[in-house]
Write a protein that holds these residues in place. Structure first.
Motif, short mmCIF file in Angstrom:
data_model
loop_
_atom_site.label_atom_id
_atom_site.label_comp_id
_atom_site.label_asym_id
_atom_site.label_seq_id
_atom_site.Cartn_x
_atom_site.Cartn_y
_atom_site.Cartn_z
N CYS A 273 -0.33 -1.08 -1.20
CA CYS A 273 -0.49 -2.52 -1.01
C CYS A 273 -1.88 -2.78 -0.42
O CYS A 273 -2.23 -2.26 0.65
N GLU A 274 -2.66 -3.57 -1.12
CA GLU A 274 -4.04 -3.84 -0.71
C GLU A 274 -4.11 -4.49 0.67
O GLU A 274 -4.91 -4.09 1.52
N GLU A 275 -3.26 -5.48 0.94
CA GLU A 275 -3.27 -6.17 2.22
C GLU A 275 -2.76 -5.28 3.35
O GLU A 275 -3.32 -5.26 4.45
N CYS A 276 -1.69 -4.52 3.11
CA CYS A 276 -1.16 -3.63 4.13
C CYS A 276 -2.18 -2.55 4.49
O CYS A 276 -2.35 -2.22 5.67
N ARG A 277 -2.85 -2.01 3.50
CA ARG A 277 -3.86 -0.99 3.79
C ARG A 277 -4.99 -1.57 4.63
O ARG A 277 -5.52 -0.90 5.51
N ALA A 278 -5.35 -2.80 4.37
CA ALA A 278 -6.46 -3.43 5.10
C ALA A 278 -6.08 -3.73 6.55
O ALA A 278 -6.94 -3.73 7.43
N THR A 279 -4.79 -3.98 6.81
CA THR A 279 -4.36 -4.37 8.16
C THR A 279 -3.58 -3.29 8.89
O THR A 279 -3.16 -3.50 10.03
N VAL B 77 7.66 -1.05 1.72
CA VAL B 77 8.87 -0.38 1.25
C VAL B 77 8.68 0.05 -0.20
O VAL B 77 8.83 1.21 -0.55
N HIS B 78 8.35 -0.91 -1.07
CA HIS B 78 8.11 -0.65 -2.49
C HIS B 78 6.87 -1.45 -2.91
O HIS B 78 6.50 -2.42 -2.24
N LEU B 79 6.31 -1.06 -4.03
CA LEU B 79 5.09 -1.70 -4.52
C LEU B 79 5.32 -2.44 -5.83
O LEU B 79 6.16 -2.04 -6.64
N ARG B 80 4.58 -3.52 -6.02
CA ARG B 80 4.60 -4.31 -7.24
C ARG B 80 3.17 -4.48 -7.74
O ARG B 80 2.24 -4.66 -6.95
N LYS B 81 3.00 -4.44 -9.06
CA LYS B 81 1.69 -4.58 -9.68
C LYS B 81 1.64 -5.88 -10.47
O LYS B 81 2.49 -6.12 -11.34
N CYS B 82 0.66 -6.72 -10.17
CA CYS B 82 0.48 -7.97 -10.91
C CYS B 82 0.12 -7.64 -12.35
O CYS B 82 -0.81 -6.86 -12.61
N LEU B 83 0.85 -8.21 -13.28
CA LEU B 83 0.58 -7.96 -14.70
C LEU B 83 -0.58 -8.79 -15.23
O LEU B 83 -1.00 -8.61 -16.37
N ASP C 63 9.38 -7.77 -1.64
CA ASP C 63 10.00 -8.74 -0.73
C ASP C 63 10.79 -8.07 0.40
O ASP C 63 11.09 -8.72 1.40
N SER C 64 11.14 -6.80 0.27
CA SER C 64 11.81 -6.07 1.35
C SER C 64 10.82 -5.53 2.38
O SER C 64 11.23 -5.05 3.44
N SER C 65 9.55 -5.60 2.09
CA SER C 65 8.51 -5.15 3.00
C SER C 65 8.15 -6.27 3.97
O SER C 65 8.31 -7.45 3.64
N PRO C 66 7.67 -5.93 5.18
CA PRO C 66 7.34 -6.96 6.16
C PRO C 66 6.34 -8.01 5.66
O PRO C 66 6.50 -9.19 5.93
#
Length: 105
Positions: free
Chosen positions: A36-42, A47-53, A62-65
């Motif tokens: 996750c780009e934002e989580c890595r930055a902060t 929990v799981h990752l999603r990729k914008c198509l 959505d299960s991640s903080p």
């Protein structure tokens, strides 16, 4: 990936369609990272990752903080994201709240 279709849902009385399937390019966009780009930055976690198509942005589910995939969809109007988990081949339309499966070749 050639494209996506709305998953059959026997619980729905009427047939539904996704008005955003035409937004996804024929070729899936490249990804910029592995998390996750934002989580890595902060320093956050996911929990799981999603990729914008639409653009390839990687965000957390959505299960991640942070719920960054949803936040990306909300702020960019990029409605479609796929699971970015190994072995999973499904996508979600955030605007229509529809589960999507790969189209048959």
């Amino acid at each position: 990936m050639a494209g996506w279709i709305v998953a059959p849902d026997a619980g729905r009385v009427e047939e539904v369609s996704c008005g955003h399937l035409d937004q996804a390019p024929h070729e899936e966009p490249a990804t910029a990272g592995r998390g996750c780009e934002e989580c890595r930055a902060t320093g956050g976690t996911w929990v799981h990752l999603r990729k914008c198509l639409i653009c390839g942005h990687i965000g957390c589910c959505d299960s991640s903080p942070g719920r960054h995939a949803w936040g990306h969809a909300d702020t960019t109007d990029h409605a479609l994201a796929r699971s970015f988990e190994k072995g999973e081949a499904w996508a979600w339309c955030y605007q229509d709240s529809l589960f999507l499966l790969p189209a048959q070749a």
